[in-house]
Write an enzyme that holds these catalytic residues in place. Structure first.
Site, PDB file in Angstrom:
ATOM      1  N   TRP A   1      13.473 -10.330   2.535  1.00 27.18           N
ATOM      2  CA  TRP A   1      14.649 -10.825   1.844  1.00 27.18           C
ATOM      3  C   TRP A   1      14.409  -9.193   0.430  1.00 27.18           C
ATOM      4  CZ3 TRP A   1      18.798 -12.884   1.679  1.00 27.18           C
ATOM      5  CH2 TRP A   1      19.217 -12.936   0.586  1.00 27.18           C
TER       6      TRP A   1
ATOM      7  N   ASP B   1      16.235  -5.455  -8.729  1.00 23.69           N
ATOM      8  CA  ASP B   1      17.969  -5.980  -9.674  1.00 23.69           C
ATOM      9  C   ASP B   1      18.160  -7.503  -9.636  1.00 23.69           C
ATOM     10  OD1 ASP B   1      19.637  -5.060  -7.523  1.00 23.69           O
ATOM     11  OD2 ASP B   1      21.246  -4.548  -9.014  1.00 23.69           O
TER      12      ASP B   1
ATOM     13  N   GLU C   1      20.127  -8.338  -6.433  1.00 23.37           N
ATOM     14  CA  GLU C   1      18.878  -7.968  -5.380  1.00 23.37           C
ATOM     15  C   GLU C   1      19.492  -6.833  -4.207  1.00 23.37           C
ATOM     16  OE1 GLU C   1      18.265 -12.733  -4.654  1.00 23.37           O
ATOM     17  OE2 GLU C   1      20.299 -12.353  -3.756  1.00 23.37           O
ATOM     18  N   GLU C   2      19.435  -5.719  -4.591  1.00 20.35           N
ATOM     19  CA  GLU C   2      20.022  -4.635  -3.654  1.00 20.35           C
ATOM     20  C   GLU C   2      19.190  -3.661  -3.791  1.00 20.35           C
ATOM     21  OE1 GLU C   2      24.719  -5.030  -2.529  1.00 20.35           O
ATOM     22  OE2 GLU C   2      23.834  -3.932  -4.775  1.00 20.35           O
TER      23      GLU C   2
ATOM     24  N   GLU D   1      32.983 -16.916  -5.578  1.00 21.30           N
ATOM     25  CA  GLU D   1      32.169 -16.268  -5.596  1.00 21.30           C
ATOM     26  C   GLU D   1      33.310 -14.617  -6.465  1.00 21.30           C
ATOM     27  OE1 GLU D   1      27.745 -14.166  -4.798  1.00 21.30           O
ATOM     28  OE2 GLU D   1      29.776 -13.706  -3.247  1.00 21.30           O
TER      29      GLU D   1
END
Length: 569
Positions: free
Chosen positions: A140, A196, A199-200, A424
């Site tokens: 992750w 960030d 999550e990238e 989302e």
């Protein structure tokens, strides 16, 4: 699915537009509240076995699998619920029980050893956990350093209310140990890069820095009230440093906040809008130092952000340049097809409502050179100056901005299915809900934007009257030395995370001197007391070779000069 209330954007300019939005808000509010509560264990209708007080991101368990609990999402959701309980008169006993369960759950999760470390060795930066409060061990984007700050803010809000209602013992014994762990993590790690909130990418993140600054400021006040003078002093010192660092995200030549400096894309990003609304303090007015929603910098940034999506999505085609559009995370996004998000579009409306709250409180708004383009959205003849309630301009502009904000709510309403469920995202091509269904954060964002539309504000967190230390703007001299052997025709260059180091651009990287070969050297003026990441690169004609990961990192001294001695990796 057919849209809930809107069949065409033409309705947005009709006389009935406001009443239609009123209807949507009235009908969606209970659905969104139920949607939030359904995703909280142990008794939430869709919480799928989550432990007590644990927030699942979504019941979706495939494509994408969001059946986890994220510290960031959970903290934002419970900040909403704590505000409902403590500020907006919603003294619902069931909310109080959920809040206490959340506190207990987060206190346990803090102690869970995970791939980021233990509670004292970096584990608080772990972004997500299993819904039974155990560690997630898969690959992750970690660490993510916004979670501890957001959790601290949520629990501090609860602590302040409890103190005001004569429950100091619970705060000291149960809440403070959790809060202190998070604040100590923030104080010790704010100057380190992070993944960030999407999550990238790993870099410095405006959203993360902004919420870290807020949490530390709140921590100072709470620590003082509990007699924790050592912690209060530390948090005060570190919050001043973060405030200084925050100023570096503003790019005056571009006219917007650079969300993740050094990342190779536009860095126009919803992260900046979300930061503004989640660090809103109505008592701070239109302060630009903390990027308050009505500040000239935040408004200029908002216009650039919104406009960046006008030509990206098919569903935005044909919409006039002064009308609302669907927005997403950032214009280059490709995740799940790169679509508009409900929560980012709600965030635009919320920032505008927050601005209106302050202007109505002040009785005036200011137009500066920085914010002029934003205000020209509503009146191209407007010039810089101050406009107050006694002027027709104040009335016409604030009315236009109210309608503009409502129109972003209407955009989401147009793509809300008949049952009111909020996923989302919704398709960039036809508006059909896509990605994770029943996203808890989507429901929470609807509720916070509706609350702002109603003129509600949260308790002040201390943003009023803050000033940036003058030393922030005095550069320091840094000498970079790297030991590197080269072949004829090959040279060593330097680049890094700030403009002075060319923002990671190898084509403009700084050529280093080989006068003391094999030591290559260069001296650069850099911002004082500023976290920096950098790398050395080899160039031989058109060939470019970067040092191996990770990035080199340091924080510049507060004054004077410093020397860094490295060896090529």
């Amino acid at each position: 699915m057919r849209p809930w209330y809107f069949s065409t954007f033409a309705l947005l300019v009709s006389a009935a537009a406001q009443s239609i939005v009123d209807l949507y808000v009235a009908k969606e509010s209970p659905t969104a509240q139920a949607g939030v509560l359904a995703n909280i264990g142990p008794n939430g209708a869709k919480s799928s076995g989550a432990y007590p007080g644990v927030v699942i991101a979504s019941p979706s368990n495939s494509d994408p699998d969001y059946l986890y609990t994220w510290t960031r999402d959970s903290s934002l959701v419970f900040k909403l619920l704590i505000d409902q309980y403590t500020t907006n008169g919603g003294f619902d006993a069931s909310l109080r029980l959920l809040i206490d369960l959340f506190v207990a759950a987060e206190g346990h999760i803090q102690q869970v050893t995970n791939p980021s470390g233990t509670v004292l060795t970096g584990g608080l930066g772990e972004p997500k956990f299993m819904i039974n409060e155990t560690e997630f061990t898969g690959p992750w984007g970690r660490p993510q350093r916004d979670g501890p700050a957001l959790r601290a803010t949520a629990i501090i809000t609860y602590a302040n209310w409890l103190l005001a209602n004569n429950n100091a013992s619970y705060v000291s014994e149960k809440l403070w140990p959790i809060i202190q762990l998070d604040l100590d993590y923030v104080a010790g790690n704010w100057n380190s890069s992070t993944f960030d909130l999407w999550e990238e990418v790993r870099a410095f993140s405006f959203f993360t820095s902004a919420v870290q600054h807020r949490a530390l400021r709140e921590g100072v006040t709470l620590a003082k009230s509990l007699g924790k003078s050592t912690q209060a002093s530390n948090y005060a010192s570190q919050s001043d440093r973060v405030l200084c660092f925050l100023q570096s995200y503003w790019n005056s030549s571009l006219g917007y906040i650079v969300a993740n400096p050094g990342v190779q894309r536009s860095n126009i990003d919803a992260n900046t809008v979300l930061a503004s609304i989640h660090t809103f303090d109505a008592d701070a007015g239109c302060d630009a130092v903390t990027y308050q929603p009505c500040s000239d910098k935040a408004l200029a940034n908002l216009k650039v952000y919104v406009d960046s999506f006008r030509s990206v999505y098919l569903i935005n085609s044909g919409i006039l340049a002064n009308q609302a559009v669907a927005t997403g995370r950032y214009p280059e996004d490709v995740y799940q097809g790169g679509n508009p998000w409900y929560l980012t579009t709600f965030a635009v409306a919320e920032q505008l409502y927050d601005a209106l709250i302050v202007w109505n409180k002040q009785g005036c708004f200011d137009v500066t050179d920085t914010s002029l383009a934003f205000f020209h959205t509503f009146d191209t003849s407007l010039s810089t100056g101050t406009y107050c309630t006694s002027s027709s301009t104040y009335t016409s502009i604030t009315s236009a901005i109210q309608s503009f904000a409502d129109a972003f709510i209407a955009v989401n309403a147009n793509y809300t299915p008949v049952d009111g469920g909020l996923a989302e995202q919704y398709s960039r091509n036809n508006g059909t809900p896509v990605s994770a269904h029943d996203l808890t954060w989507s429901y929470a964002s609807a509720l916070t934007s509706f609350s702002a539309r109603g003129g509600h504000t949260s308790a002040s967190w201390g943003a009023k009257g803050l000033t940036v230390p003058g030393s922030c703007f005095i550069p320091v001299s840094v000498q970079f030395n790297v030991r590197a052997t080269t072949v004829p025709g090959e040279n060593i260059y330097l680049t890094g995370s700030v403009p002075e180091l060319k923002n990671w651009d190898p084509s403009t990287a700084i050529l280093m001197s080989s006068a003391d070969y094999p030591i290559w050297s260069t001296t650069v003026k850099l911002p004082a007391d500023h976290p920096i990441e950098y790398k050395y690169i080899r160039k031989d004609g058109s060939s470019v070779t970067w040092e191996s990961d990770p990035n080199n990192a340091f924080t510049t001294v507060a004054s004077g000069s410093q020397t860094l001695d490295d060896t090529w990796r």
